[in-house]
Design a protein around this motif. Structure first.
Motif, PDB file in Angstrom:
ATOM      1  N   TYR A   1     -27.836 -60.987 141.032  1.00 18.20           N
ATOM      2  CA  TYR A   1     -26.816 -59.937 140.888  1.00 18.20           C
ATOM      3  C   TYR A   1     -25.421 -60.558 140.849  1.00 18.20           C
ATOM      4  O   TYR A   1     -24.611 -60.245 139.973  1.00 18.20           O
ATOM      5  CB  TYR A   1     -26.937 -58.944 142.044  1.00 18.20           C
ATOM      6  CG  TYR A   1     -25.920 -57.813 142.010  1.00 18.20           C
ATOM      7  CD1 TYR A   1     -26.255 -56.579 141.477  1.00 18.20           C
ATOM      8  CD2 TYR A   1     -24.631 -57.990 142.502  1.00 18.20           C
ATOM      9  CE1 TYR A   1     -25.327 -55.546 141.433  1.00 18.20           C
ATOM     10  CE2 TYR A   1     -23.695 -56.974 142.461  1.00 18.20           C
ATOM     11  CZ  TYR A   1     -24.051 -55.735 141.926  1.00 18.20           C
ATOM     12  OH  TYR A   1     -23.125 -54.733 141.880  1.00 18.20           O
ATOM     13  N   VAL A   2     -25.128 -61.439 141.807  1.00 21.16           N
ATOM     14  CA  VAL A   2     -23.805 -62.047 141.898  1.00 21.16           C
ATOM     15  C   VAL A   2     -23.518 -62.918 140.673  1.00 21.16           C
ATOM     16  O   VAL A   2     -22.400 -62.915 140.137  1.00 21.16           O
ATOM     17  CB  VAL A   2     -23.676 -62.872 143.196  1.00 21.16           C
ATOM     18  CG1 VAL A   2     -22.376 -63.679 143.197  1.00 21.16           C
ATOM     19  CG2 VAL A   2     -23.723 -61.953 144.408  1.00 21.16           C
ATOM     20  N   MET A   3     -24.521 -63.650 140.201  1.00 19.95           N
ATOM     21  CA  MET A   3     -24.324 -64.503 139.032  1.00 19.95           C
ATOM     22  C   MET A   3     -23.980 -63.669 137.798  1.00 19.95           C
ATOM     23  O   MET A   3     -23.095 -64.021 137.018  1.00 19.95           O
ATOM     24  CB  MET A   3     -25.564 -65.363 138.789  1.00 19.95           C
ATOM     25  CG  MET A   3     -25.794 -66.410 139.868  1.00 19.95           C
ATOM     26  SD  MET A   3     -27.240 -67.461 139.572  1.00 19.95           S
ATOM     27  CE  MET A   3     -26.626 -68.507 138.249  1.00 19.95           C
ATOM     28  N   THR A   4     -24.681 -62.555 137.624  1.00 17.56           N
ATOM     29  CA  THR A   4     -24.376 -61.669 136.496  1.00 17.56           C
ATOM     30  C   THR A   4     -23.003 -61.043 136.658  1.00 17.56           C
ATOM     31  O   THR A   4     -22.239 -60.921 135.696  1.00 17.56           O
ATOM     32  CB  THR A   4     -25.434 -60.565 136.376  1.00 17.56           C
ATOM     33  OG1 THR A   4     -26.699 -61.162 136.079  1.00 17.56           O
ATOM     34  CG2 THR A   4     -25.090 -59.579 135.285  1.00 17.56           C
ATOM     35  N   PHE A   5     -22.672 -60.638 137.869  1.00 20.38           N
ATOM     36  CA  PHE A   5     -21.365 -60.042 138.144  1.00 20.38           C
ATOM     37  C   PHE A   5     -20.243 -60.993 137.744  1.00 20.38           C
ATOM     38  O   PHE A   5     -19.237 -60.587 137.149  1.00 20.38           O
ATOM     39  CB  PHE A   5     -21.265 -59.705 139.634  1.00 20.38           C
ATOM     40  CG  PHE A   5     -19.917 -59.199 140.067  1.00 20.38           C
ATOM     41  CD1 PHE A   5     -19.521 -57.901 139.789  1.00 20.38           C
ATOM     42  CD2 PHE A   5     -19.043 -60.030 140.745  1.00 20.38           C
ATOM     43  CE1 PHE A   5     -18.266 -57.432 140.176  1.00 20.38           C
ATOM     44  CE2 PHE A   5     -17.790 -59.578 141.148  1.00 20.38           C
ATOM     45  CZ  PHE A   5     -17.405 -58.274 140.859  1.00 20.38           C
ATOM     46  N   MET A   6     -20.414 -62.275 138.030  1.00 18.46           N
ATOM     47  CA  MET A   6     -19.372 -63.251 137.747  1.00 18.46           C
ATOM     48  C   MET A   6     -19.332 -63.661 136.277  1.00 18.46           C
ATOM     49  O   MET A   6     -18.258 -63.883 135.715  1.00 18.46           O
ATOM     50  CB  MET A   6     -19.566 -64.500 138.617  1.00 18.46           C
ATOM     51  CG  MET A   6     -19.355 -64.263 140.097  1.00 18.46           C
ATOM     52  SD  MET A   6     -19.586 -65.762 141.063  1.00 18.46           S
ATOM     53  CE  MET A   6     -18.318 -66.807 140.389  1.00 18.46           C
ATOM     54  N   LEU A   7     -20.516 -63.752 135.645  1.00 16.65           N
ATOM     55  CA  LEU A   7     -20.580 -64.267 134.280  1.00 16.65           C
ATOM     56  C   LEU A   7     -20.522 -63.169 133.221  1.00 16.65           C
ATOM     57  O   LEU A   7     -20.260 -63.449 132.048  1.00 16.65           O
ATOM     58  CB  LEU A   7     -21.864 -65.084 134.095  1.00 16.65           C
ATOM     59  CG  LEU A   7     -21.966 -66.359 134.929  1.00 16.65           C
ATOM     60  CD1 LEU A   7     -23.370 -66.950 134.821  1.00 16.65           C
ATOM     61  CD2 LEU A   7     -20.925 -67.380 134.503  1.00 16.65           C
ATOM     62  N   GLY A   8     -20.817 -61.927 133.605  1.00 20.85           N
ATOM     63  CA  GLY A   8     -20.809 -60.838 132.636  1.00 20.85           C
ATOM     64  C   GLY A   8     -22.038 -60.797 131.760  1.00 20.85           C
ATOM     65  O   GLY A   8     -22.117 -60.032 130.804  1.00 20.85           O
ATOM     66  N   THR A   9     -23.046 -61.626 132.060  1.00 22.70           N
ATOM     67  CA  THR A   9     -24.300 -61.644 131.306  1.00 22.70           C
ATOM     68  C   THR A   9     -25.460 -61.898 132.259  1.00 22.70           C
ATOM     69  O   THR A   9     -25.306 -62.640 133.238  1.00 22.70           O
ATOM     70  CB  THR A   9     -24.277 -62.727 130.211  1.00 22.70           C
ATOM     71  OG1 THR A   9     -25.592 -62.834 129.622  1.00 22.70           O
ATOM     72  CG2 THR A   9     -23.894 -64.085 130.771  1.00 22.70           C
ATOM     73  N   GLY A  10     -26.599 -61.307 131.968  1.00 18.59           N
ATOM     74  CA  GLY A  10     -27.772 -61.474 132.821  1.00 18.59           C
ATOM     75  C   GLY A  10     -28.639 -62.648 132.432  1.00 18.59           C
ATOM     76  O   GLY A  10     -29.699 -62.868 133.032  1.00 18.59           O
ATOM     77  N   HIS A  11     -28.216 -63.425 131.445  1.00 14.56           N
ATOM     78  CA  HIS A  11     -29.068 -64.509 130.963  1.00 14.56           C
ATOM     79  C   HIS A  11     -29.077 -65.718 131.895  1.00 14.56           C
ATOM     80  O   HIS A  11     -29.825 -66.677 131.648  1.00 14.56           O
ATOM     81  CB  HIS A  11     -28.637 -64.924 129.555  1.00 14.56           C
ATOM     82  CG  HIS A  11     -28.893 -63.857 128.526  1.00 14.56           C
ATOM     83  ND1 HIS A  11     -30.157 -63.457 128.172  1.00 14.56           N
ATOM     84  CD2 HIS A  11     -28.044 -63.089 127.801  1.00 14.56           C
ATOM     85  CE1 HIS A  11     -30.080 -62.500 127.257  1.00 14.56           C
ATOM     86  NE2 HIS A  11     -28.806 -62.254 127.020  1.00 14.56           N
TER      87      HIS A  11
END
Length: 443
Positions: A97-107
């Motif tokens: 969740y946090v990684m997507t929040f920061m990067l703007g992508t779920g990949h």
């Protein structure tokens, strides 16, 4: 005739989804040409702003990946997870969740998922529990990230509604962040108790009896901690985090983006400019070779997503602009009686087209045209994530392949797969919480 044309639209979306990726765009191109030249519909608008936002964010994230910053973030996340292995079913989804929040992508899920599975297996935790939940959480978080195209598109459209012109990016993420995070916690808690333990799982036990599978399972090792990174990797991560902070600060103070006395630069343009700006800063500060940038996972998956949205949204906009008068009359009574049914419409469209941004581009103008209040539209934003329903999204397929125990799987009846229950719980909880918070903060 409109109903037949709508069925044709769904057929094109279905055929495109079967091809996946670029296929979504080019098959939608067939549909667009038929709409214009055979059904004689006026040409709709291509989603240029959404595409440019994705391109800018993906470019910056790709430079980060090429500089080693993404791998550095992964190592930090892995250290946290390995220090708390018994809590992997809770911490794994929070991490993605946090990684997507920061990067703007779920990949980013592709890099962390084997590590989550490895930690679960070595601690005799059914890998399906953290892995399926983490895959869902990585996509649910897209509507919380200020860098995501879906959020920025919502901002641009909501501010066109009379009485809500002053809504900011912070207003929207102050709703979507707690809503989707609580949804993530809810699906994680459910996942702690799902399925049989490994000792009782028949598929896992059968694999242990197979010499080839047994060798793979017992000798598996997934880690990023033994990868030596360039010294600039940490700097690139800090610079990327700085870009995130700068965007938030600019969103907080509209005067910063006001030119002259009246003209205010939109947040869509601000994100595009700052993402390209910091991509350049990271590239120069870390002396990253620019030829490495297009070779990363983030760049390739991001470009495919941009191309897919191009065709899908253009074809869909052409139909809905043409059908809006009749469509509005048919749907208004239903939505007025039960406004929450718009969430169902968002969900169904997302199931078909596999993109929150494309779903927003396709359906948000419809909701606005139907006269739905802005707080409801913002609160229901998590419903744009419905593509877990059919387990054909790349992150879900990758998660299944990463689980060597076979516990994360597509069931006998196809729809009884590992992502269904966590996805439904996450989206429903996020929508309920989102509507409650939105009515307090945006009403």
């Amino acid at each position: 005739m409109l109903y037949l044309e709508f069925l044709f639209l769904l057929l094109m979306l279905y055929l495109g989804s079967r091809s996946g990726g670029v296929g979504l765009c080019v098959v939608s191109g067939i549909g667009l040409a038929i709409e214009v030249f055979i059904f004689r519909m006026p040409v709709g608008k291509a989603p240029i702003n959404v595409m440019l936002i994705i391109l800018a964010v993906v470019t910056c994230a790709s430079v980060l990946e090429a500089a080693g910053g993404l791998k550095y973030m992964l190592q930090v996340a892995e250290k946290i997870l390995r220090r708390n292995p018994k809590r992997i079913t809770l911490l794994g989804p929070i991490t993605t969740y946090v990684m997507t929040f920061m990067l703007g992508t779920g990949h980013s899920v592709y890099s962390i998922m084997p590590i989550i599975g490895d930690i679960a297996l070595k601690n005799k935790i059914r890998p399906e529990r953290p892995m399926a939940a983490s895959s869902v959480a990585s996509q649910l978080a897209i509507t919380s990230s200020p860098l995501s195209a879906a959020v920025v598109y919502y901002l641009a459209q909501i501010t066109q509604i009379s009485g809500y012109e002053s809504i900011t990016l912070l207003n929207i993420i102050s709703v979507t962040v707690p809503a989707t995070f609580i949804g993530t916690i809810a699906l994680s808690i459910y996942s702690m108790y799902r399925g049989k333990d490994l000792d009782d799982d028949p598929i896992y036990q059968a694999r242990l009896k197979d010499p080839i599978w047994r060798e793979r399972i017992l000798n598996s090792e997934s880690t990023s901690l033994n990868h030596e990174l360039p010294k600039e990797a940490r700097l690139s991560m800090y610079l990327f985090i700085l870009s995130f902070i700068v965007i938030i600060l600019v969103a907080m103070f509209p005067s910063v983006r006001t030119i002259g006395d009246t003209k205010t630069i939109s947040m869509s343009l601000i994100i595009q400019m700052l993402m390209l700006c910091f991509a350049g800063i990271i590239l120069l500060a870390t002396k990253t070779v620019s030829e490495k940038v297009p070779n990363g996972v983030v760049f390739k998956s991001g470009m495919v997503a941009t191309i897919a949205i191009f065709g899908i949204a253009w074809m869909s906009d052409t139909y809905f602009q043409y059908a809006m008068p009749e469509f509005k009359a048919a749907v208004t009574s239903m939505v007025e009686t039960a406004p929450w049914t718009f969430a169902l419409a968002l969900f169904i469209v997302s199931v078909v087209i596999n993109s929150q941004a494309a779903t927003a581009v396709m359906m948000l103008p419809v909701g606005i045209a139907l006269g739905l209040p802005a707080p409801l539209l913002v609160g229901l934003m998590p419903a744009t994530y419905g593509y877990f329903f059919i387990p054909n999204y790349p992150s879900d397929i990758a998660t299944i392949s990463f689980d060597m125990t076979g516990t994360t799987r597509i069931g006998k009846y196809y729809f009884n797969h590992s992502f269904m229950a966590p996805g439904l719980i996450g989206v429903v909880v996020a929508c309920v919480v989102g509507v409650l918070i939105s009515n307090l903060l945006i009403a």
